[in-house]
Design an enzyme around this catalytic site. Structure first.
Site, mmCIF file in Angstrom:
data_model
loop_
_atom_site.group_PDB
_atom_site.id
_atom_site.type_symbol
_atom_site.label_atom_id
_atom_site.label_comp_id
_atom_site.label_asym_id
_atom_site.label_seq_id
_atom_site.Cartn_x
_atom_site.Cartn_y
_atom_site.Cartn_z
ATOM 1 N N LYS A 22 -7.326 9.551 5.132
ATOM 2 C CA LYS A 22 -7.330 9.881 3.698
ATOM 3 C C LYS A 22 -8.149 8.862 2.911
ATOM 4 O O LYS A 22 -8.962 9.229 2.059
ATOM 5 C CB LYS A 22 -5.878 9.885 3.170
ATOM 6 C CG LYS A 22 -5.792 9.861 1.654
ATOM 7 C CD LYS A 22 -4.380 9.679 1.133
ATOM 8 C CE LYS A 22 -3.843 8.282 1.137
ATOM 9 N NZ LYS A 22 -4.040 7.462 -0.079
ATOM 10 N N ASN A 23 -7.941 7.578 3.204
ATOM 11 C CA ASN A 23 -8.594 6.541 2.389
ATOM 12 C C ASN A 23 -10.075 6.357 2.715
ATOM 13 O O ASN A 23 -10.756 5.563 2.075
ATOM 14 C CB ASN A 23 -7.839 5.217 2.501
ATOM 15 C CG ASN A 23 -6.517 5.279 1.737
ATOM 16 O OD1 ASN A 23 -6.276 6.231 0.996
ATOM 17 N ND2 ASN A 23 -5.669 4.290 1.926
ATOM 18 N N ARG A 45 -4.738 7.517 -8.317
ATOM 19 C CA ARG A 45 -5.459 6.355 -8.840
ATOM 20 C C ARG A 45 -6.859 6.236 -8.265
ATOM 21 O O ARG A 45 -7.749 5.683 -8.894
ATOM 22 C CB ARG A 45 -4.677 5.096 -8.506
ATOM 23 C CG ARG A 45 -3.312 5.062 -9.127
ATOM 24 C CD ARG A 45 -2.710 3.735 -8.815
ATOM 25 N NE ARG A 45 -3.733 2.734 -8.970
ATOM 26 C CZ ARG A 45 -4.027 2.124 -10.096
ATOM 27 N NH1 ARG A 45 -3.323 2.383 -11.174
ATOM 28 N NH2 ARG A 45 -5.010 1.246 -10.160
ATOM 29 N N CYS A 71 1.537 2.163 -11.180
ATOM 30 C CA CYS A 71 2.193 3.111 -10.288
ATOM 31 C C CYS A 71 3.347 2.384 -9.626
ATOM 32 O O CYS A 71 3.583 1.216 -9.896
ATOM 33 C CB CYS A 71 1.215 3.680 -9.273
ATOM 34 S SG CYS A 71 0.711 2.510 -8.039
ATOM 35 N N ARG A 110 -1.739 -2.365 -10.616
ATOM 36 C CA ARG A 110 -2.987 -1.841 -10.064
ATOM 37 C C ARG A 110 -4.094 -1.635 -11.102
ATOM 38 O O ARG A 110 -4.543 -0.519 -11.355
ATOM 39 C CB ARG A 110 -2.719 -0.552 -9.273
ATOM 40 C CG ARG A 110 -1.720 -0.768 -8.164
ATOM 41 C CD ARG A 110 -1.555 0.393 -7.271
ATOM 42 N NE ARG A 110 -2.693 0.612 -6.394
ATOM 43 C CZ ARG A 110 -2.803 1.657 -5.588
ATOM 44 N NH1 ARG A 110 -1.857 2.574 -5.574
ATOM 45 N NH2 ARG A 110 -3.844 1.786 -4.810
ATOM 46 N N ASP A 169 -0.241 -0.954 3.900
ATOM 47 C CA ASP A 169 0.145 0.457 4.007
ATOM 48 C C ASP A 169 1.039 0.745 5.212
ATOM 49 O O ASP A 169 1.477 1.880 5.397
ATOM 50 C CB ASP A 169 -1.112 1.347 4.064
ATOM 51 C CG ASP A 169 -1.839 1.399 2.731
ATOM 52 O OD1 ASP A 169 -1.249 0.991 1.717
ATOM 53 O OD2 ASP A 169 -3.007 1.835 2.713
ATOM 54 N N ILE A 189 -0.216 -8.229 -0.975
ATOM 55 C CA ILE A 189 -1.263 -7.423 -1.627
ATOM 56 C C ILE A 189 -0.771 -6.819 -2.944
ATOM 57 O O ILE A 189 -1.463 -6.878 -3.953
ATOM 58 C CB ILE A 189 -1.778 -6.306 -0.683
ATOM 59 C CG1 ILE A 189 -2.192 -6.881 0.674
ATOM 60 C CG2 ILE A 189 -2.921 -5.516 -1.340
ATOM 61 C CD1 ILE A 189 -3.411 -7.784 0.666
ATOM 62 N N ARG A 247 1.039 13.593 -0.389
ATOM 63 C CA ARG A 247 -0.218 13.046 -0.910
ATOM 64 C C ARG A 247 -1.087 12.515 0.224
ATOM 65 O O ARG A 247 -2.303 12.502 0.118
ATOM 66 C CB ARG A 247 0.076 11.877 -1.867
ATOM 67 C CG ARG A 247 0.484 12.304 -3.246
ATOM 68 C CD ARG A 247 0.559 11.085 -4.161
ATOM 69 N NE ARG A 247 -0.537 10.184 -3.849
ATOM 70 C CZ ARG A 247 -0.436 8.864 -3.800
ATOM 71 N NH1 ARG A 247 0.693 8.257 -4.080
ATOM 72 N NH2 ARG A 247 -1.478 8.127 -3.510
HETATM 73 N N1 EPU Z 1 -6.677 -5.406 -8.057
HETATM 74 C C1 EPU Z 1 -6.923 -5.963 -9.291
HETATM 75 N N2 EPU Z 1 -7.967 -5.489 -10.041
HETATM 76 C C2 EPU Z 1 -8.768 -4.484 -9.579
HETATM 77 C C3 EPU Z 1 -8.526 -3.911 -8.325
HETATM 78 C C4 EPU Z 1 -7.464 -4.400 -7.590
HETATM 79 O O1 EPU Z 1 -6.212 -6.864 -9.726
HETATM 80 O O2 EPU Z 1 -9.708 -4.104 -10.314
HETATM 81 C C5 EPU Z 1 -5.551 -5.885 -7.262
HETATM 82 C C6 EPU Z 1 -4.512 -4.793 -7.002
HETATM 83 O O3 EPU Z 1 -3.615 -4.656 -8.081
HETATM 84 C C7 EPU Z 1 -3.865 -5.268 -5.722
HETATM 85 C C8 EPU Z 1 -5.030 -5.922 -4.994
HETATM 86 O O4 EPU Z 1 -6.020 -6.219 -5.975
HETATM 87 O O5 EPU Z 1 -2.876 -6.193 -6.010
HETATM 88 C C9 EPU Z 1 -5.676 -5.119 -3.884
HETATM 89 O O6 EPU Z 1 -5.898 -3.811 -4.334
HETATM 90 P P1 EPU Z 1 -7.083 -2.899 -3.834
HETATM 91 O O7 EPU Z 1 -8.033 -2.709 -4.948
HETATM 92 O O8 EPU Z 1 -7.627 -3.390 -2.542
HETATM 93 O O9 EPU Z 1 -6.315 -1.524 -3.598
HETATM 94 P P2 EPU Z 1 -6.907 -0.099 -3.860
HETATM 95 O O10 EPU Z 1 -8.349 -0.127 -3.536
HETATM 96 O O11 EPU Z 1 -6.473 0.399 -5.180
HETATM 97 C C10 EPU Z 1 -6.639 0.800 -1.430
HETATM 98 C C11 EPU Z 1 -5.906 1.937 -0.773
HETATM 99 C C12 EPU Z 1 -4.415 1.660 -0.819
HETATM 100 C C13 EPU Z 1 -4.151 0.358 -0.071
HETATM 101 C C14 EPU Z 1 -4.971 -0.784 -0.694
HETATM 102 C C15 EPU Z 1 -4.841 -2.095 0.044
HETATM 103 C C16 EPU Z 1 -7.373 3.809 -1.192
HETATM 104 C C17 EPU Z 1 -7.621 5.078 -1.894
HETATM 105 N N3 EPU Z 1 -6.232 3.164 -1.479
HETATM 106 O O12 EPU Z 1 -6.155 0.757 -2.755
HETATM 107 O O13 EPU Z 1 -3.779 2.733 -0.140
HETATM 108 O O14 EPU Z 1 -2.779 0.031 -0.137
HETATM 109 O O15 EPU Z 1 -6.361 -0.409 -0.733
HETATM 110 O O16 EPU Z 1 -5.232 -1.962 1.366
HETATM 111 O O17 EPU Z 1 -8.177 3.386 -0.371
HETATM 112 C C18 EPU Z 1 -2.028 4.216 0.360
HETATM 113 O O18 EPU Z 1 -2.821 4.863 1.053
HETATM 114 O O19 EPU Z 1 -0.782 4.405 0.383
HETATM 115 C C19 EPU Z 1 -2.537 3.182 -0.532
HETATM 116 C C20 EPU Z 1 -1.832 2.704 -1.559
#
Ligand code: EPU
Length: 417
Positions: free
Chosen positions: A22-23, A92, A116, A121, A305, A327, A397
């Site tokens: 999915k990701n 998101r 969320c 996030r 995850d 994380i 989802r």
């Molecule tokens: N963060 C910030 N500012 C930003 C972006 C992120 O402070 O602009 C923080 C986040 O709040 C978090 C950390 O940085 O504390 C890492 O977040 P990241 O941006 O890596 O997460 P994401 O890209 O929003 C993806 C996956 C998530 C997975 C995380 C971590 C997708 C669509 N989602 O989220 O997947 O947990 O990376 O590996 O790729 C899931 O599939 O259940 C899921 C939540």
């Protein structure tokens, strides 16, 4: 609203076929906005987040056609470079269209995602990196408006912290920027690597993929291609844990064992026997698991995850296990629900201390987010008696037909409306 009704106590035996990630599919779909030509994506899992992303692409004016797990996207004319609140609020990852839209059309308007269940996030890192590439950004009426009328310009982007979708967003934007972009402290997740592989097939010039320094030479346009998405390591990891905790004999087919090194090492330490082939993993366990400690980290560390599912396993393991979440700030929503099933868990800030109990008991529980829901399903598979899990739309989802896949391996699980 659908519920799962699960009778625990059945070992998982047999084979389960793993679907596409999915990701990885989400950024791949967003990347289709970067070209006028058709992109064909294969092994796209039919889960709710993917349908939301497809709707979002159609909203912008792209045509999307789905045949089984193959999706064709043609973004010839983009009429609306916009992601409306109604779509963003349910997913998101919609912020993944920000980079491609502004790179392709010179403007984008994307609703700001709210918080969320697992934390605030924010998307500040996506925004500041796009500003570096020359986009003018305003935050107004709950929307991020980005403008770069004369195109994005390559720049040096250093992420303050590692962000998966942030890296993906900027990687996509940089492919069409003028000149070179250097991304430092980039995410190294297999999904980022898969996106880069797709972009390279589309004509992008990218180096350093899989390391924390990615270099992109912008090109004036990208073209269509075909690409098969990598297997879902989180789905595979979820079933791997399920196989071990039910003391089963389970083979996962069509997966990528090399993406699961951190989990496999911990599972072996906990007493599971794991053998991996080129695209398969077999897990067996003949007794109770032993408690081990885990700390979530960016890839190649232990995936956040899979934290909830691993915690479900620890609830019945012998001894005490420490689970540290680094994380997300609020990713222990499953702990109180697991406690309703008899688990002994104490949460102290970012750490959960799990003391194994002899056996969980079935209860009525509520799914709060995607991976938390998966952990409740796993706990239910070993609990004594019946568990009813409410709000399984969270699990829909990100897991494709989870109840059918588990039932095929002997689990007693059914969906009721
Ligand atoms: N963060 C910030 N500012 C930003 C972006 C992120 O402070 O602009 C923080 C986040 O709040 C978090 C950390 O940085 O504390 C890492 O977040 P990241 O941006 O890596 O997460 P994401 O890209 O929003 C993806 C996956 C998530 C997975 C995380 C971590 C997708 C669509 N989602 O989220 O997947 O947990 O990376 O590996 O790729 C899931 O599939 O259940 C899921 C939540």
């Amino acid at each position: 609203m659908d519920k799962f009704v699960i009778q625990g106590g059945q070992p998982l035996v047999g084979e389960i076929l793993i679907g596409g990630a999915k990701n990885s599919a989400l950024p791949a779909l967003a990347a289709c906005l970067l070209t006028k030509e058709q992109v064909t994506l294969q092994r796209i899992p039919r889960v709710r987040d993917i349908r939301t992303m497809e709707k979002l692409l159609m909203y912008t004016g792209a045509t999307v056609s789905v045949t089984g797990t193959q999706v064709n996207v043609r973004a010839e004319n983009l009429e609306k470079a916009e992601a409306p609140y109604d779509l963003v609020k349910t997913m998101r990852a919609s912020s993944l269209v920000l980079g491609p839209l502004v790179a392709r059309t010179g403007r984008a308007r994307v609703s700001m995602p709210g918080g969320c269940a697992i934390g605030a996030r924010p998307v500040n890192l996506h925004v500041s990196a796009l500003e570096k590439l020359g986009a003018e950004i305003r935050l107004e009426e709950g929307y991020i408006s980005a403008e770069a009328p004369s195109g994005l310009k390559g720049a040096h982007v250093v992420f303050d912290r590692i962000t998966v979708t942030g890296t993906e967003d900027i990687l996509m934007a940089a492919t069409l920027a003028q000149g070179e972009t250097l991304i430092e402290n980039a995410a190294r997740e297999p999904e980022v690597q898969d996106l880069a592989a797709l972009l390279i097939k589309m004509g992008a010039r990218i180096e350093g993929v899989g390391t924390s320094t990615i270099r992109v030479q912008g090109v004036s346009e990208l073209h269509g291609t075909r690409h098969a998405i990598i297997p879902d390591r989180i789905e595979a990891g979820t079933f791997l844990i399920a196989g071990a905790m039910t003391q089963g004999e389970l083979t996962l087919q069509g997966c990528a064992p090399e993406h699961l090194d951190a989990l496999i090492a911990k599972m072996r330490q906990a007493g599971a026997t794991i053998e991996s082939g080129p695209q398969s993993i077999r897990v067996t366990a003949s007794g109770k698991m032993r408690s081990v400690d885990i700390t979530t980290e960016e890839y190649p560390g232990f995936a956040t995850d899979l934290q909830a599912q691993f915690m479900a396993m620890l609830t019945e393991a012998a001894g005490i296990g420490f689970v540290t979440e680094t994380i997300f700030e609020n990713r222990f929503m499953h702990a109180p629900e697991l406690a309703r099933m008899g688990a002994n868990i104490r949460v102290e800030g970012r750490q959960a201390i799990v003391a194994g109990v002899p056996r969980l008991t079935g209860a009525q529980v509520i799914a709060s987010d995607l991976r938390a829901s998966a952990s409740l399903v796993l706990a239910a598979l070993v609990a004594k008696g019946e568990t009813i899990i409410d709000r399984v739309y969270h699990i829909d989802r990100g897991y494709e037909k989870i109840e059918a896949k588990l039932a095929q391996a002997g689990a007693r699980i059914r969906r009721v409306s």
